[in-house]
Design an enzyme around this catalytic site. Structure first.
Site, mmCIF file in Angstrom:
data_model
loop_
_atom_site.group_PDB
_atom_site.id
_atom_site.type_symbol
_atom_site.label_atom_id
_atom_site.label_comp_id
_atom_site.label_asym_id
_atom_site.label_seq_id
_atom_site.Cartn_x
_atom_site.Cartn_y
_atom_site.Cartn_z
ATOM 1 N N ASP A 288 0.837 -1.192 0.000
ATOM 2 C CA ASP A 288 0.000 0.000 0.000
ATOM 3 C C ASP A 288 0.875 1.246 0.000
ATOM 4 O O ASP A 288 1.748 1.391 0.859
ATOM 5 C CB ASP A 288 -0.927 -0.003 1.224
ATOM 6 C CG ASP A 288 -2.068 0.997 1.078
ATOM 7 O OD1 ASP A 288 -2.439 1.324 -0.069
ATOM 8 O OD2 ASP A 288 -2.590 1.446 2.113
ATOM 9 N N HIS B 39 -4.417 13.723 0.713
ATOM 10 C CA HIS B 39 -4.630 12.907 1.915
ATOM 11 C C HIS B 39 -3.434 13.034 2.858
ATOM 12 O O HIS B 39 -3.595 13.181 4.074
ATOM 13 C CB HIS B 39 -4.839 11.445 1.545
ATOM 14 C CG HIS B 39 -4.789 10.506 2.721
ATOM 15 N ND1 HIS B 39 -5.802 10.423 3.644
ATOM 16 C CD2 HIS B 39 -3.833 9.638 3.135
ATOM 17 C CE1 HIS B 39 -5.480 9.536 4.583
ATOM 18 N NE2 HIS B 39 -4.290 9.043 4.304
ATOM 19 N N GLU C 192 -10.535 3.794 3.721
ATOM 20 C CA GLU C 192 -9.664 4.643 2.912
ATOM 21 C C GLU C 192 -10.002 4.410 1.448
ATOM 22 O O GLU C 192 -9.943 3.269 0.964
ATOM 23 C CB GLU C 192 -8.184 4.344 3.181
ATOM 24 C CG GLU C 192 -7.734 4.807 4.562
ATOM 25 C CD GLU C 192 -6.218 4.807 4.754
ATOM 26 O OE1 GLU C 192 -5.506 4.127 3.977
ATOM 27 O OE2 GLU C 192 -5.743 5.494 5.686
ATOM 28 N N GLN D 221 -3.964 2.047 15.147
ATOM 29 C CA GLN D 221 -2.880 2.616 14.338
ATOM 30 C C GLN D 221 -2.072 3.651 15.117
ATOM 31 O O GLN D 221 -0.835 3.636 15.097
ATOM 32 C CB GLN D 221 -3.487 3.267 13.087
ATOM 33 C CG GLN D 221 -2.466 3.822 12.092
ATOM 34 C CD GLN D 221 -3.137 4.441 10.851
ATOM 35 O OE1 GLN D 221 -4.362 4.475 10.744
ATOM 36 N NE2 GLN D 221 -2.338 4.924 9.919
ATOM 37 N N LYS E 269 -4.323 -2.281 9.981
ATOM 38 C CA LYS E 269 -4.726 -2.347 8.580
ATOM 39 C C LYS E 269 -4.726 -3.757 8.008
ATOM 40 O O LYS E 269 -5.096 -3.944 6.844
ATOM 41 C CB LYS E 269 -3.801 -1.456 7.739
ATOM 42 C CG LYS E 269 -4.077 0.038 7.930
ATOM 43 C CD LYS E 269 -2.982 0.877 7.313
ATOM 44 C CE LYS E 269 -3.274 2.360 7.427
ATOM 45 N NZ LYS E 269 -4.260 2.849 6.447
ATOM 46 N N THR F 8 -8.772 -5.981 3.656
ATOM 47 C CA THR F 8 -8.739 -4.980 2.589
ATOM 48 C C THR F 8 -9.756 -5.451 1.561
ATOM 49 O O THR F 8 -9.747 -6.626 1.179
ATOM 50 C CB THR F 8 -7.332 -4.907 1.941
ATOM 51 O OG1 THR F 8 -6.381 -4.587 2.960
ATOM 52 C CG2 THR F 8 -7.276 -3.864 0.842
#
Ligand code: MN
Length: 432
Positions: free
Chosen positions: A135, A142, A207, A248, A261, A265
């Site tokens: 990623d 952002h 996200e 996080q 994370k 996904t």
């Protein structure tokens, strides 16, 4: 870069009636994926309107020859890695043949039509066995928005405009659109707490990203020159990098994202190919005055001339039992690095990429509040709750919320194509 051919002709119509005027899958798109008709085994297919063509069955009735046959065979199995390993020649030959087969008045219609399945009656799977997932952090707006929450005076770290920032993610937990996501439990510590506790993530976020599917790979130790990097990209999808912000915040220093994370996904299941995206390529926006030029291994005139891609993105949230409500929108042109630069950088130290590897671009946000590609940005870390059009408020996601991404490409003189949806419902944590 991929050139235009008759498969992009805006005048093309299909005998598959639902394809004409379809938001996502007109005859000009022809994305590849893996699907199962009810109760049957997964196999490769191509989306056309509201239908899916079974490629293995199409091979069986002799619809392909030459390069198109090589690609169709490679796209017939339960994963598309063999198709992704091929150079663009066979893939393009298959695209051209499929365009011909679906075109209005195609003489083969009677052979093709029985091999179509209603998409609504099929299960869609991941298109590839994903060996590795990386990623990136290429959405500069952002990076500015997220950075300004922690460093208002200096949101971008000094490396940002030199290095395409990224981290190695987790391939095993990538899931196709439609599969629910379980809220993870983990270690979290608010700024007001002195020690961490273990429990359900409290600040769960999405996200808004694009996925890049790697095609042909490179040998270990052999970098990919920037001028050749585009040939290693087979296509794209929508990607939701679900993020537990409280986990996080506690775990990310000094080595970066980990359990915040890696729980899931979500990707949209169709690979919109580099060929289908060709009409929507643009020059990479000039860097603002004062920004450094990319180092030479990331600089290529052709890539700068057409390395950006115009994909309008949108986030919707459907609260439990409610209709989808629009939260924000952005565009892939908000990426600071081109896709080719991501590929060239990833391989620049000799790391080998393999067919079916997946990249996330990083959250793509545009300017202003409407451009925010995550709740972290929309609510400024939960400090400014968001009011949905229906009147509900959110700091972060609640159990039962469904997050839906959409992405479409539009350009005057061409037919709109899209990615289909990337959606998933958030389930409560196991011990909640
Ligand atoms: Mn991300």
């Amino acid at each position: 870069m991929t050139s235009l051919d008759r498969s992009h002709d805006p005048a093309l119509k299909s005998w598959v009636a639902s394809a004409n005027g379809h938001d996502d899958f007109p005859i000009q798109n022809l994305p590849f994926g893996v699907f199962s008709p009810a109760g049957e085994a997964p196999r490769g297919g191509v989306a056309i309107g509201d239908s899916i063509l079974d490629l293995n069955a199409a091979v069986g009735v002799g619809l392909f020859t030459g390069d198109a046959l090589i690609a169709a065979r490679a796209a017939s199995g339960p994963v598309l890695n063999p198709l992704m390993a091929l150079a663009s020649g066979p893939r393009r030959a298959l695209r051209l043949r499929l365009s011909e087969l679906f075109e209005d008045n195609a003489p083969e219609r009677a052979k093709v039509e029985p091999l179509l399945h209603a998409a609504s009656a099929c299960v869609l799977h991941l298109p590839a066995a994903i060996g590795d997932y990386t990623d990136f952090y290429a959405g500069i707006q952002h990076a500015m928005n997220a950075g300004s929450l922690f460093r208002p005076d200096n949101p971008l770290l000094p490396n940002y405009k030199y290095v395409p920032i990224g981290y190695h993610g987790r391939a095993s937990s990538v899931r196709p659109s439609g599969e629910p996501v379980r809220r993870p439990s983990g270690q979290r510590k608010l700024a007001t707490e002195t020690v961490p506790t273990f429990g359900p993530a409290r600040n769960l976020d999405y996200e808004l990203e694009l996925g890049v599917w790697v095609g042909p790979g490179n040998a270990l130790g052999q970098p990919i020159p920037i001028a050749e990097a585009g040939r290693h990209i087979v296509g794209m999808c929508l990607l939701n990098d679900w993020s537990a912000r409280d986990i996080q915040a506690w775990e990310y220093q000094p080595l970066g994202p980990f359990l915040a994370k890696n729980f899931t996904t979500t990707v949209s299941p169709w690979i919109v190919t580099a060929e289908a995206l060709a009409p929507f390529r643009l020059a990479q926006a000039a860097r603002p005055e004062g920004d450094p030029a990319p180092l030479s291994y990331l600089t290529d005139a052709a890539d700068q001339a057409e390395g950006a891609v115009d994909i309008a993105l949108e986030v919707l949230l459907a609260p439990k039992g409610g209709a989808p409500e629009r939260l924000s929108g952005s565009n892939a042109t908000d990426l600071y690095w081109t896709l080719a630069q991501l590929v060239a950088h990833h391989a620049s130290g000799g790391c080998n990429l393999n067919p079916g590897d997946l990249f996330g671009t990083g959250t793509i946000s545009g300017k202003g509040r409407d451009g925010c590609g995550s709740l972290l940005e929309l609510t400024r870390g939960g400090a400014e709750p968001l009011t949905l059009p229906s009147g509900q408020t959110r700091k972060f996601l609640e159990d039962g919320d469904e997050v839906i991404f959409r992405g479409v490409c539009r350009r005057d003189g061409f037919v709109q194509i899209g990615f289909g949806e990337c959606r998933a419902v958030l389930l409560p944590a196991l011990d909640a």
